[in-house]
Design an enzyme around this catalytic site. Structure first.
Site, PDB file in Angstrom:
ATOM      1  CG  HIS A  22      53.735  15.427  -0.265  1.00 35.79           C
ATOM      2  ND1 HIS A  22      54.353  16.121  -0.208  1.00 35.79           N
ATOM      3  CD2 HIS A  22      53.334  14.034   0.344  1.00 35.79           C
ATOM      4  CE1 HIS A  22      55.615  14.882   1.089  1.00 35.79           C
ATOM      5  NE2 HIS A  22      54.419  14.357   1.576  1.00 35.79           N
ATOM      6  CD  GLU A  94      54.348   8.101   3.428  1.00 37.26           C
ATOM      7  OE1 GLU A  94      54.007   7.009   3.138  1.00 37.26           O
ATOM      8  OE2 GLU A  94      55.531   8.499   2.956  1.00 37.26           O
TER       9      GLU A  94
END
Length: 236
Positions: A22, A94
């Site tokens: 990202h 994550e």
């Protein structure tokens, strides 16, 4: 003399996985441990990075676009997808940093430097306090890759291409799994800058651990003026 490759990589159908991280968030500088607990979107700079990535790969065909359901990853994926469906997959989230969530490296060292030093030495075996270990993340990455390869095996004539948008630690662990490197090495061996391009390829029938690396951490589309495209971006 022409390069010699195993027959499987020259004659079999292929799955190509285009992997990215990202874009920047408002908590990327100074770098903090953004895992699963702080669900923040992209900053203005992060949106610009996502747009640059979208422009870089605008002409490419993607059979699927899969992203971590965390906002920063979904927003990046949606910018690249330009109206195409994005599949959220929680396995791409994550690492869960537990008690270290939202802290900088200096803040963690001020609180528990000895524990962090042990974690840095072997982040595969040692979990973040109250969070995940590298082995935990690797299990998610391996499950995702196995399912992706099974899906691709049903499309041998298509040479499918999949774009995946995830996170720094997750991507580095996935790379270790994909090329058979011990997961404890992910911090030493790989870098994943924001909105980079990393590309892996498997022939049909190959297991997750037998990927070929085609590109790693290509940031030429987002590198600031005067910064070489192979240098990590701020907040990386």
């Amino acid at each position: 003399m022409a390069a010699s490759y195993p027959d499987a990589y020259t004659r079999a159908a292929m799955l190509t996985l285009v992997l990215t991280r990202h874009g920047l968030t408002d908590r990327s500088e100074p770098e903090q441990h953004l895992g699963q607990g702080i669900d923040i979107g992209l900053s203005e700079a992060g949106r610009a990075q996502a747009a640059a990535l979208a422009g870089r790969i605008a002409g490419e065909r993607f059979d699927r676009i899969v992203a971590s359901p965390l906002r920063r990853a979904m927003e990046t994926a949606e910018a690249v997808a330009r109206g195409r469906p994005v599949e959220p997959d929680p396995r791409l989230m994550e690492m869960d940093y537990g008690a270290w969530e939202g802290l900088t490296y200096d803040e963690i060292d001020a609180r528990e430097a000895a524990l962090r030093a042990r974690w840095v030495a072997d982040p595969e075996a040692l979990a973040c306090p109250g969070g995940e270990s590298g082995a935990d993340v690797a299990a998610r990455a391996r499950s995702f890759l196995a399912d992706l390869l099974t899906w691709a095996a049903d499309r041998p004539a298509e040479d499918p291409v999949v774009l995946t948008v995830a996170h720094s630690t997750f991507n580095r662990v996935l790379l270790c799994v994909a090329v058979g490197i011990p997961v404890r090495e992910y911090r030493r061996r790989f870098t994943q800058s924001q909105a980079n391009l990393t590309v892996l390829r498997w022939p049909t029938g190959a297991p997750p651990e037998q990927a070929r690396i085609l590109a790693v951490n290509d940031t030429s589309h987002v590198a600031p003026p005067g910064v070489a495209p192979w240098e990590p971006s701020p907040g990386a």
